[in-house]
Design a protein around this motif. Structure first.
Motif, PDB file in Angstrom:
ATOM      1  N   GLU A  44       0.826  -1.209   0.000  1.00 15.49           N
ATOM      2  CA  GLU A  44       0.000   0.000   0.000  1.00 15.49           C
ATOM      3  C   GLU A  44       0.859   1.257   0.000  1.00 15.49           C
ATOM      4  OE1 GLU A  44      -3.380   0.705   0.291  1.00 15.49           O
ATOM      5  OE2 GLU A  44      -4.065  -1.363   0.122  1.00 15.49           O
ATOM      6  N   ILE A  45       1.879   1.252   0.856  1.00 18.66           N
ATOM      7  CA  ILE A  45       2.723   2.445   0.988  1.00 18.66           C
ATOM      8  C   ILE A  45       3.488   2.691  -0.314  1.00 18.66           C
ATOM      9  CG2 ILE A  45       4.684   3.439   2.238  1.00 18.66           C
ATOM     10  CD1 ILE A  45       3.636   1.627   4.652  1.00 18.66           C
ATOM     11  N   ALA A  46       4.006   1.609  -0.892  1.00 13.97           N
ATOM     12  CA  ALA A  46       4.741   1.726  -2.157  1.00 13.97           C
ATOM     13  C   ALA A  46       3.821   2.293  -3.235  1.00 13.97           C
ATOM     14  CB  ALA A  46       5.274   0.363  -2.574  1.00 13.97           C
ATOM     15  N   LYS A  47       2.598   1.790  -3.273  1.00 16.42           N
ATOM     16  CA  LYS A  47       1.606   2.297  -4.228  1.00 16.42           C
ATOM     17  C   LYS A  47       1.361   3.787  -4.005  1.00 16.42           C
ATOM     18  CE  LYS A  47      -2.467   2.015  -2.781  1.00 16.42           C
ATOM     19  NZ  LYS A  47      -3.147   2.849  -1.785  1.00 16.42           N
ATOM     20  N   ASP A  48       1.177   4.210  -2.744  1.00 11.49           N
ATOM     21  CA  ASP A  48       0.938   5.634  -2.448  1.00 11.49           C
ATOM     22  C   ASP A  48       2.055   6.501  -3.020  1.00 11.49           C
ATOM     23  OD1 ASP A  48      -1.310   4.949  -1.050  1.00 11.49           O
ATOM     24  OD2 ASP A  48      -0.410   5.149   0.946  1.00 11.49           O
ATOM     25  N   PHE A  49       3.299   6.107  -2.738  1.00  9.75           N
ATOM     26  CA  PHE A  49       4.415   6.948  -3.170  1.00  9.75           C
ATOM     27  C   PHE A  49       4.623   6.880  -4.681  1.00  9.75           C
ATOM     28  CE2 PHE A  49       5.289   7.281   1.310  1.00  9.75           C
ATOM     29  CZ  PHE A  49       5.661   8.616   1.392  1.00  9.75           C
ATOM     30  N   ALA A  50       4.367   5.717  -5.269  1.00  6.69           N
ATOM     31  CA  ALA A  50       4.475   5.624  -6.726  1.00  6.69           C
ATOM     32  C   ALA A  50       3.469   6.581  -7.365  1.00  6.69           C
ATOM     33  CB  ALA A  50       4.221   4.196  -7.184  1.00  6.69           C
ATOM     34  N   LEU A  51       2.249   6.595  -6.851  1.00  4.00           N
ATOM     35  CA  LEU A  51       1.214   7.465  -7.420  1.00  4.00           C
ATOM     36  C   LEU A  51       1.527   8.942  -7.189  1.00  4.00           C
ATOM     37  CD1 LEU A  51      -2.041   5.501  -6.504  1.00  4.00           C
ATOM     38  CD2 LEU A  51      -0.910   5.615  -8.718  1.00  4.00           C
ATOM     39  N   MET A  52       2.094   9.259  -6.018  1.00  5.62           N
ATOM     40  CA  MET A  52       2.396  10.666  -5.715  1.00  5.62           C
ATOM     41  C   MET A  52       3.597  11.174  -6.505  1.00  5.62           C
ATOM     42  SD  MET A  52       1.650  11.274  -1.673  1.00  5.62           S
ATOM     43  CE  MET A  52       2.240   9.764  -0.948  1.00  5.62           C
ATOM     44  N   GLY A  53       4.320  10.261  -7.153  1.00  6.14           N
ATOM     45  CA  GLY A  53       5.433  10.690  -7.998  1.00  6.14           C
ATOM     46  C   GLY A  53       6.770  10.772  -7.291  1.00  6.14           C
ATOM     47  N   ILE A  54       6.982   9.888  -6.313  1.00  7.51           N
ATOM     48  CA  ILE A  54       8.288   9.860  -5.637  1.00  7.51           C
ATOM     49  C   ILE A  54       9.387   9.556  -6.667  1.00  7.51           C
ATOM     50  CG2 ILE A  54       8.234   7.366  -5.066  1.00  7.51           C
ATOM     51  CD1 ILE A  54       9.476  10.044  -2.664  1.00  7.51           C
ATOM     52  N   GLY A  55      10.577  10.109  -6.454  1.00  7.82           N
ATOM     53  CA  GLY A  55      11.667   9.867  -7.403  1.00  7.82           C
ATOM     54  C   GLY A  55      12.115   8.423  -7.392  1.00  7.82           C
ATOM     55  N   LYS A  56      12.350   7.910  -6.173  1.00  5.16           N
ATOM     56  CA  LYS A  56      12.886   6.560  -6.096  1.00  5.16           C
ATOM     57  C   LYS A  56      12.334   5.802  -4.895  1.00  5.16           C
ATOM     58  CE  LYS A  56      17.254   4.117  -6.158  1.00  5.16           C
ATOM     59  NZ  LYS A  56      18.692   4.247  -6.283  1.00  5.16           N
ATOM     60  N   LEU A  57      12.052   4.539  -5.123  1.00  5.99           N
ATOM     61  CA  LEU A  57      11.656   3.653  -4.029  1.00  5.99           C
ATOM     62  C   LEU A  57      12.704   2.556  -3.893  1.00  5.99           C
ATOM     63  CD1 LEU A  57       7.827   3.021  -4.576  1.00  5.99           C
ATOM     64  CD2 LEU A  57       8.881   4.265  -2.683  1.00  5.99           C
ATOM     65  N   VAL A  58      13.020   2.231  -2.650  1.00  3.16           N
ATOM     66  CA  VAL A  58      13.897   1.089  -2.402  1.00  3.16           C
ATOM     67  C   VAL A  58      13.061   0.061  -1.641  1.00  3.16           C
ATOM     68  CG1 VAL A  58      16.000   0.295  -1.270  1.00  3.16           C
ATOM     69  CG2 VAL A  58      15.937   2.570  -2.307  1.00  3.16           C
ATOM     70  N   LEU A  59      12.866  -1.099  -2.249  1.00  4.28           N
ATOM     71  CA  LEU A  59      12.023  -2.128  -1.635  1.00  4.28           C
ATOM     72  C   LEU A  59      12.902  -3.255  -1.099  1.00  4.28           C
ATOM     73  CD1 LEU A  59       9.320  -2.466  -4.442  1.00  4.28           C
ATOM     74  CD2 LEU A  59       9.302  -0.918  -2.478  1.00  4.28           C
ATOM     75  N   VAL A  60      12.633  -3.660   0.129  1.00  3.46           N
ATOM     76  CA  VAL A  60      13.419  -4.735   0.738  1.00  3.46           C
ATOM     77  C   VAL A  60      12.469  -5.791   1.303  1.00  3.46           C
ATOM     78  CG1 VAL A  60      15.196  -5.283   2.439  1.00  3.46           C
ATOM     79  CG2 VAL A  60      15.126  -3.006   1.433  1.00  3.46           C
ATOM     80  N   ASP A  61      12.621  -7.024   0.867  1.00  5.74           N
ATOM     81  CA  ASP A  61      11.810  -8.110   1.436  1.00  5.74           C
ATOM     82  C   ASP A  61      12.477  -9.434   1.099  1.00  5.74           C
ATOM     83  OD1 ASP A  61       8.415  -8.300   2.170  1.00  5.74           O
ATOM     84  OD2 ASP A  61       9.677 -10.067   2.025  1.00  5.74           O
ATOM     85  N   LEU A  62      12.556 -10.329   2.092  1.00  5.08           N
ATOM     86  CA  LEU A  62      13.230 -11.594   1.813  1.00  5.08           C
ATOM     87  C   LEU A  62      12.254 -12.728   1.562  1.00  5.08           C
ATOM     88  CD1 LEU A  62      12.768 -13.025   4.709  1.00  5.08           C
ATOM     89  CD2 LEU A  62      14.991 -12.133   5.254  1.00  5.08           C
ATOM     90  N   ASP A  63      10.937 -12.376   1.464  1.00  2.49           N
ATOM     91  CA  ASP A  63       9.938 -13.429   1.270  1.00  2.49           C
ATOM     92  C   ASP A  63       9.518 -13.574  -0.185  1.00  2.49           C
ATOM     93  OD1 ASP A  63       9.693 -14.431   3.779  1.00  2.49           O
ATOM     94  OD2 ASP A  63       8.139 -13.001   4.395  1.00  2.49           O
ATOM     95  N   THR A  64       8.934 -14.755  -0.446  1.00  5.58           N
ATOM     96  CA  THR A  64       8.291 -14.964  -1.741  1.00  5.58           C
ATOM     97  C   THR A  64       6.774 -14.921  -1.532  1.00  5.58           C
ATOM     98  OG1 THR A  64       8.457 -17.334  -1.357  1.00  5.58           O
ATOM     99  CG2 THR A  64      10.164 -16.350  -2.731  1.00  5.58           C
ATOM    100  N   ILE A  65       6.073 -14.766  -2.635  1.00  2.81           N
ATOM    101  CA  ILE A  65       4.617 -14.599  -2.555  1.00  2.81           C
ATOM    102  C   ILE A  65       3.930 -15.930  -2.262  1.00  2.81           C
ATOM    103  CG2 ILE A  65       2.574 -13.893  -3.887  1.00  2.81           C
ATOM    104  CD1 ILE A  65       4.660 -12.060  -5.458  1.00  2.81           C
TER     105      ILE A  65
END
Ligand SMILES: [Zn+2]
Length: 525
Positions: A44-65
């Protein structure tokens, strides 16, 4: 020409947010947000910032779906199962906003190079366990990066803002800043009535000032000197621009799952969850690998093992409550009633989802609450991003902790306290608090084994164990006899559940160990 068209398209996209007072799309476009944990909150948070036009996102997660993620984690869809969360999220976010840059790490947050953290303006914790949060908290404090922490359990959730010392962020000075701007604007208006009034005030002030200087100041100076001496070490940290950290709220992290599993193997299961954990341990011993909850065959085998443990637990409790001599006096109906009661206490037979939830140490989660909590995190991170670049679209929430109760639709702000004895942000250095879950018949040797399981491999010949209250000695490898007997039971030493023992280094460890004292809470399973 094409570049121009791109820019026009970009401005069109963000046109509505430009209308917000104090907004500057440049700040957002140049900003970098790190999201640690790409689950329900992280998506959700990544989506919010992507939509607001953030310059860069760094995503960290060690899990699989996993299939069970699809009820909440909106960047994933059926068919993504088995792929790394961070990677899939990065793809979907770029579909959402082609101008976005995304770096992703299918990796432990503790293993990331510090340069990755360094690059980010704000770090968002969207994690599902205490230990990862504590580690991220430590890194953010060290890197002086503001952190927006959030979590949910069922219909409840919370958000906490952590502003480290020296992060160049103003936390509680909003009023002063606003007043300064108001003052400057007033003069710019050039209103004669206002200017006359100001002049009159100045004359009066001159008079007041003279009285102050002559009559009050000498006495004031004397008092101030005393207050100054007390202030810095007593109050400064509470009122200036720092918040308590995450560890301030979790001084003793809850016991590690791996430890509970190890303990379960040694001891007897005491509840429903223990039976499943023990079944997993037996499965691994028997087949040489951990059961995969996506493989039906493994699930069936595990179910049988867990069911057997549960039946044994019911039997054991029956025998404890109804010894031989009592059994003779009971009618068949009464015996049946006893068995029914015990069955009710420990619950029905297992279902697949229940075993998966227990083994994965899963917590209740629902999309409606995740979206509320994640939106608060996004909003707070956004304000912090502006602040870091010298702009004000609102102060961070104060108090810095909010709890949401979805059952009553209620938000509660909690005034959390910065602990002077916090092991992450406080004055104490070289100490660590841990909780050890041990079986009833655990001995001194088991303590070292348990410490190793939770990641603190200590040489028994280099550490001493004492009672921190009365200084009684439990283990001293330099001495002989009972103080050096690894098989002596904790119960023999009169250690009770929830007692604290202290581990301190000796000899070589005294010099080499970063930690100079472990405060260990012993909990019998
Ligand atoms: Zn702290």
């Amino acid at each position: 020409m094409t570049e121009n068209k791109e820019n026009i398209k970009k401005s069109r996209m963000y046109a509505r947010q430009q209308l917000i007072d104090g907004w500057d799309q440049e700040i957002v476009s140049k900003g970098c947000i790190m999201i640690v944990g790409v689950g329900a909150l992280g998506c959700e948070i990544a989506k919010d910032f992507a939509l607001m036009g953030i310059g860069k996102l760094v995503l960290v997660d060690l899990d699989t779906i996993e299939t069970s993620n699809l009820s909440r984690q909106m960047l994933f869809k059926p068919g993504d199962e088995g792929r790394p969360k961070a990677e899939v999220a990065a793809e979907r976010l770029k579909d959402m906003n082609p101008f976005l840059k995304v770096d992703f790490y299918f990796e432990k947050l503790q293993k990331l190079p510090m340069s990755v953290y360094e690059e980010c303006d704000v770090i968002i914790a969207a994690l599902d366990n205490f230990n990862a949060r504590l580690d991220l908290n430590k890194i953010c404090l060290r890197m002086k990066k503001p952190m927006v922490e959030g979590g949910t359990v069922g219909f409840e959730g919370h958000v906490q803002i952590v502003i480290p010392k020296d992060s160049a962020l103003e936390y509680k000075n909003r009023e002063i800043e606003i007043e300064n701007i108001v003052e400057t604007r007033m003069w710019e208006f050039d209103n004669p009535e206002y200017l006359d009034a100001q002049k009159e005030i100045e004359q009066l002030e001159y008079l007041i000032e003279r009285l102050k200087q002559e009559k009050l100041e000498p006495f004031r100076r004397l008092v101030r000197k005393q207050v100054e001496a007390e202030f810095d070490n007593k109050y400064a940290e509470d009122v200036l621009n720092i918040t308590p950290c995450y560890r301030c709220l979790v001084p003793i992290p809850p016991a590690d799952d791996k430890l509970i599993a190890a303990c379960t193997l040694k001891g007897l299961p005491r509840n429903r969850n223990h039976c499943v954990i023990k079944a997993e341990v037996i499965f691994e011993k028997e087949y040489g690998f951990k059961p995969d909850m996506n493989v039906d065959d493994d699930v069936v085998k595990l179910l049988a093992l867990a069911q057997k443990e549960l039946a044994e637990l019911r039997n054991r409790v029956f025998n404890e409550n109804v010894p031989e001599e009592k059994l003779e006096t009971l009618t068949p109906e009464e015996i049946k009633e006893w068995k029914e009661n015990i069955k009710e206490t420990f619950g029905e037979d297992y279902k697949f989802e229940e075993m998966e939830n227990i083994l994965g140490n899963k917590i209740a989660a629902i999309q409606s609450v995740s979206s509320i909590i994640s939106s608060i995190q996004s909003q707070e991170a956004l304000k912090l991003l502006f602040r870091l670049h010298g702009r004000n679209i609102g102060p961070p929430m104060d108090p810095p902790y909010v709890n949401y109760n979805g059952v009553y639709g209620q938000f509660d702000h909690l005034d959390i306290i910065k602990r002077e004895d916090c092991l992450a942000c406080g004055d104490i250095e070289g100490e660590e608090n841990v909780q050890l879950v041990v079986p009833f018949d655990a001995d001194i040797g088991y303590i070292f084994k348990a410490m190793r399981i939770i990641g603190h491999a200590l040489e028994p010949i280099l550490w001493m164990i004492t009672n921190p209250v009365n200084k009684e000695m439990y283990w001293n490898p330099y001495m002989s006899g009972e103080f050096k007997d690894p098989t002596i039971k904790l119960t023999t030493l009169k250690i009770k559940s929830n007692d604290i023992i202290a581990l301190t280094p000796l000899g070589k460890a005294k010099v080499e160990s970063e930690i100079k004292k472990y405060n260990v809470v012993i909990t019998f399973m």
